[in-house]
Design a protein around this motif. Sequence first.
Motif, PDB file in Angstrom:
ATOM      1  N   THR A 204       0.845  -1.208   0.000  1.00 30.24           N
ATOM      2  CA  THR A 204       0.000   0.000   0.000  1.00 30.24           C
ATOM      3  C   THR A 204       0.882   1.259   0.000  1.00 30.24           C
ATOM      4  OG1 THR A 204      -1.713  -1.206   1.210  1.00 30.24           O
ATOM      5  CG2 THR A 204      -1.875   1.191   1.245  1.00 30.24           C
ATOM      6  N   GLU A 205       1.939   1.238   0.788  1.00 30.42           N
ATOM      7  CA  GLU A 205       2.858   2.382   0.837  1.00 30.42           C
ATOM      8  C   GLU A 205       3.576   2.544  -0.514  1.00 30.42           C
ATOM      9  OE1 GLU A 205       3.140   4.825   2.625  1.00 30.42           O
ATOM     10  OE2 GLU A 205       5.143   5.640   2.282  1.00 30.42           O
ATOM     11  N   TYR A 206       3.994   1.425  -1.100  1.00 29.80           N
ATOM     12  CA  TYR A 206       4.598   1.451  -2.450  1.00 29.80           C
ATOM     13  C   TYR A 206       3.643   2.166  -3.418  1.00 29.80           C
ATOM     14  CZ  TYR A 206       5.509  -0.628  -7.115  1.00 29.80           C
ATOM     15  OH  TYR A 206       5.706  -0.822  -8.459  1.00 29.80           O
ATOM     16  N   ALA A 207       2.364   1.760  -3.374  1.00 24.74           N
ATOM     17  CA  ALA A 207       1.380   2.295  -4.318  1.00 24.74           C
ATOM     18  C   ALA A 207       1.113   3.777  -4.063  1.00 24.74           C
ATOM     19  CB  ALA A 207       0.079   1.503  -4.188  1.00 24.74           C
ATOM     20  N   ARG A 208       1.050   4.149  -2.810  1.00 25.43           N
ATOM     21  CA  ARG A 208       0.779   5.551  -2.456  1.00 25.43           C
ATOM     22  C   ARG A 208       1.875   6.463  -3.008  1.00 25.43           C
ATOM     23  NH1 ARG A 208      -1.436   8.956   1.714  1.00 25.43           N
ATOM     24  NH2 ARG A 208       0.309  10.146   2.544  1.00 25.43           N
ATOM     25  N   GLN A 209       3.117   6.039  -2.820  1.00 27.74           N
ATOM     26  CA  GLN A 209       4.250   6.833  -3.317  1.00 27.74           C
ATOM     27  C   GLN A 209       4.270   6.833  -4.852  1.00 27.74           C
ATOM     28  OE1 GLN A 209       5.938   8.663  -1.336  1.00 27.74           O
ATOM     29  NE2 GLN A 209       5.349   7.745   0.623  1.00 27.74           N
ATOM     30  N   LEU A 210       3.973   5.676  -5.421  1.00 26.75           N
ATOM     31  CA  LEU A 210       3.968   5.556  -6.886  1.00 26.75           C
ATOM     32  C   LEU A 210       2.886   6.452  -7.509  1.00 26.75           C
ATOM     33  CD1 LEU A 210       5.591   3.609  -8.765  1.00 26.75           C
ATOM     34  CD2 LEU A 210       3.550   2.182  -8.836  1.00 26.75           C
ATOM     35  N   GLY A 211       1.706   6.449  -6.877  1.00 26.20           N
ATOM     36  CA  GLY A 211       0.580   7.251  -7.389  1.00 26.20           C
ATOM     37  C   GLY A 211       0.900   8.732  -7.366  1.00 26.20           C
ATOM     38  N   LEU A 212       1.538   9.163  -6.291  1.00 31.58           N
ATOM     39  CA  LEU A 212       1.898  10.576  -6.189  1.00 31.58           C
ATOM     40  C   LEU A 212       2.950  10.921  -7.249  1.00 31.58           C
ATOM     41  CD1 LEU A 212       1.352  13.133  -4.683  1.00 31.58           C
ATOM     42  CD2 LEU A 212       2.836  12.356  -2.840  1.00 31.58           C
ATOM     43  N   ALA A 213       3.950  10.056  -7.376  1.00 32.71           N
ATOM     44  CA  ALA A 213       4.990  10.286  -8.400  1.00 32.71           C
ATOM     45  C   ALA A 213       4.356  10.323  -9.794  1.00 32.71           C
ATOM     46  CB  ALA A 213       6.045   9.180  -8.334  1.00 32.71           C
ATOM     47  N   PHE A 214       3.391   9.436 -10.048  1.00 36.70           N
ATOM     48  CA  PHE A 214       2.760   9.354 -11.375  1.00 36.70           C
ATOM     49  C   PHE A 214       2.123  10.702 -11.744  1.00 36.70           C
ATOM     50  CE2 PHE A 214      -0.361   8.233 -14.563  1.00 36.70           C
ATOM     51  CZ  PHE A 214       0.249   7.230 -15.285  1.00 36.70           C
ATOM     52  N   GLN A 215       1.414  11.322 -10.777  1.00 30.08           N
ATOM     53  CA  GLN A 215       0.743  12.582 -11.095  1.00 30.08           C
ATOM     54  C   GLN A 215       1.731  13.742 -11.172  1.00 30.08           C
ATOM     55  OE1 GLN A 215      -2.599  13.163 -12.090  1.00 30.08           O
ATOM     56  NE2 GLN A 215      -1.632  15.110 -12.622  1.00 30.08           N
ATOM     57  N   ILE A 216       2.790  13.705 -10.356  1.00 28.38           N
ATOM     58  CA  ILE A 216       3.800  14.791 -10.462  1.00 28.38           C
ATOM     59  C   ILE A 216       4.429  14.737 -11.861  1.00 28.38           C
ATOM     60  CG2 ILE A 216       5.926  15.796  -9.528  1.00 28.38           C
ATOM     61  CD1 ILE A 216       5.264  14.474  -6.812  1.00 28.38           C
ATOM     62  N   VAL A 217       4.754  13.517 -12.300  1.00 31.31           N
ATOM     63  CA  VAL A 217       5.355  13.373 -13.642  1.00 31.31           C
ATOM     64  C   VAL A 217       4.345  13.805 -14.712  1.00 31.31           C
ATOM     65  CG1 VAL A 217       6.255  11.694 -15.311  1.00 31.31           C
ATOM     66  CG2 VAL A 217       7.017  11.605 -12.928  1.00 31.31           C
ATOM     67  N   ASP A 218       3.060  13.506 -14.505  1.00 25.84           N
ATOM     68  CA  ASP A 218       2.014  13.950 -15.442  1.00 25.84           C
ATOM     69  C   ASP A 218       2.031  15.482 -15.557  1.00 25.84           C
ATOM     70  OD1 ASP A 218      -0.350  12.559 -16.859  1.00 25.84           O
ATOM     71  OD2 ASP A 218      -1.292  14.338 -15.990  1.00 25.84           O
ATOM     72  N   ASP A 219       2.172  16.154 -14.424  1.00 26.95           N
ATOM     73  CA  ASP A 219       2.240  17.636 -14.421  1.00 26.95           C
ATOM     74  C   ASP A 219       3.474  18.124 -15.177  1.00 26.95           C
ATOM     75  OD1 ASP A 219       0.060  17.558 -12.701  1.00 26.95           O
ATOM     76  OD2 ASP A 219       1.176  18.175 -10.925  1.00 26.95           O
ATOM     77  N   ILE A 220       4.603  17.434 -14.979  1.00 28.85           N
ATOM     78  CA  ILE A 220       5.849  17.845 -15.647  1.00 28.85           C
ATOM     79  C   ILE A 220       5.719  17.616 -17.157  1.00 28.85           C
ATOM     80  CG2 ILE A 220       8.337  17.344 -15.866  1.00 28.85           C
ATOM     81  CD1 ILE A 220       8.273  16.579 -12.845  1.00 28.85           C
ATOM     82  N   LEU A 221       5.135  16.464 -17.528  1.00 28.02           N
ATOM     83  CA  LEU A 221       4.979  16.158 -18.955  1.00 28.02           C
ATOM     84  C   LEU A 221       4.041  17.152 -19.640  1.00 28.02           C
ATOM     85  CD1 LEU A 221       4.786  12.249 -18.958  1.00 28.02           C
ATOM     86  CD2 LEU A 221       6.625  13.679 -19.850  1.00 28.02           C
ATOM     87  N   ASP A 222       3.079  17.675 -18.907  1.00 27.63           N
ATOM     88  CA  ASP A 222       2.181  18.671 -19.496  1.00 27.63           C
ATOM     89  C   ASP A 222       2.982  19.887 -19.971  1.00 27.63           C
ATOM     90  OD1 ASP A 222      -0.787  19.677 -19.769  1.00 27.63           O
ATOM     91  OD2 ASP A 222       0.361  21.336 -18.894  1.00 27.63           O
ATOM     92  N   ILE A 223       4.083  20.167 -19.268  1.00 30.15           N
ATOM     93  CA  ILE A 223       4.927  21.316 -19.635  1.00 30.15           C
ATOM     94  C   ILE A 223       5.974  20.919 -20.681  1.00 30.15           C
ATOM     95  CG2 ILE A 223       6.645  22.971 -18.755  1.00 30.15           C
ATOM     96  CD1 ILE A 223       5.160  22.799 -16.045  1.00 30.15           C
ATOM     97  N   GLU A 224       6.577  19.742 -20.479  1.00 31.99           N
ATOM     98  CA  GLU A 224       7.725  19.377 -21.319  1.00 31.99           C
ATOM     99  C   GLU A 224       7.370  18.492 -22.505  1.00 31.99           C
ATOM    100  OE1 GLU A 224      10.468  17.591 -18.559  1.00 31.99           O
ATOM    101  OE2 GLU A 224      11.394  19.550 -18.196  1.00 31.99           O
ATOM    102  N   GLY A 225       6.219  17.826 -22.437  1.00 31.90           N
ATOM    103  CA  GLY A 225       5.867  16.854 -23.474  1.00 31.90           C
ATOM    104  C   GLY A 225       5.276  17.502 -24.717  1.00 31.90           C
ATOM    105  N   LYS A 226       5.069  16.672 -25.732  1.00 36.51           N
ATOM    106  CA  LYS A 226       4.486  17.160 -26.988  1.00 36.51           C
ATOM    107  C   LYS A 226       3.094  16.542 -27.149  1.00 36.51           C
ATOM    108  CE  LYS A 226       8.482  18.227 -29.839  1.00 36.51           C
ATOM    109  NZ  LYS A 226       9.251  18.626 -28.694  1.00 36.51           N
ATOM    110  N   THR A 227       2.174  17.306 -27.719  1.00 32.07           N
ATOM    111  CA  THR A 227       0.794  16.839 -27.898  1.00 32.07           C
ATOM    112  C   THR A 227       0.769  15.483 -28.606  1.00 32.07           C
ATOM    113  OG1 THR A 227       0.004  19.095 -27.941  1.00 32.07           O
ATOM    114  CG2 THR A 227      -1.436  17.449 -28.954  1.00 32.07           C
ATOM    115  N   VAL A 228       1.604  15.350 -29.642  1.00 32.47           N
ATOM    116  CA  VAL A 228       1.563  14.119 -30.444  1.00 32.47           C
ATOM    117  C   VAL A 228       1.992  12.900 -29.611  1.00 32.47           C
ATOM    118  CG1 VAL A 228       3.835  14.554 -31.473  1.00 32.47           C
ATOM    119  CG2 VAL A 228       2.212  13.106 -32.672  1.00 32.47           C
TER     120      VAL A 228
END
Length: 291
Positions: A204-228
């Motif tokens: 559960t702790e693994y998943a909690r940390q993973l879930g938070l990391a997943f959304q932080i990376v999603d936020d970063i990709l929104d800035i650095e990633g490409k639409t395509v």
Amino acid sequence: MGKYQEEKRLLVEEAMRKFFPSDGDYPPIIHQAMEYSLFAGGKRFRPVLTLLVAEALGVDPAEVLPTACAIEYIHTYSLIHDDLPAIDNDLLRRGRPTCHIAFGEDVAILAGDGLFAEAFHLITTRQKGEPASVLQVVRELARASGIQGMVGGQVADIKSTGQEVDPATIEFIHLHKTGDLITAAVRCAAILAGASGEILDRLTEYARQLGLAFQIVDDILDIEGKTVTLGKEARSDERKLKVTYPSVHGLEKSRQLAKERVERAKMALAGLEIKTEALLNLADFVYERRA
Ligand code: GRG
């Protein structure tokens, strides 16, 4: 995606085709809309995670496929509703026009509702296991999707838009909007595999940390990633005045916080007598992903 993940992703795709109600059913438009969004691609991160946790605990991943697919139905429902004009008003998702653009807002709302209900129908008709475990899976998913989980996080997100928020608020949003379904994906597999006590707590702790990391990376990709590559509009968080990790902490600190969460996820598994290799690889994937 690594070798373990790709193999499991293919299992999920195949099972979803098998489980999904026939599009020959009446009225066809609702089946078409649900199918359109469900089979538009997507990484299948959550169901793959469910399969990998089962395997780590010595259970054949095929045993948990109904629950894994149901979790992808719930995730897809949340994307359809999130994209609606009343919420994020997005035009592109998984590289295609969003469900409401393709089918109209009325049908898109009902396609989301249909997928959410179908998730519980799938588990309660197809998931094998001790009745008490299957019931606990239903409870986990209801909680993770509802006001104490995804819906609660989403409302906090909507109501914070355009405001200055503190680090605790953005963490709350990410833990619930995104993290709770990811945590449920892990816990449901563990429950069906009969895990309890320390193993369940550490997963559960693994998943909690993973879930938070997943959304932080999603936020970063929104800035650095490409639409395509992303299959959705890049740089849309800024346009929508969304609160994100970079908007609260800055880009560099957000990268560091994502990395820290991934390391904490991996540490949660240290010393556990289960097969952790694929779960550790998946944690690295979360930090390194580009889509
Ligand atoms: C009842 C109106 C209503 C809403 C339900 C919409 C909602 C609650 C919650 C939204 C939660 C949400 C969309 C969170 C974003 C999570 C996220 C990072 C989505 C992208 O996931 P990926 O990257 O996407 O796994 P793919 O397409 O690969 O599956």
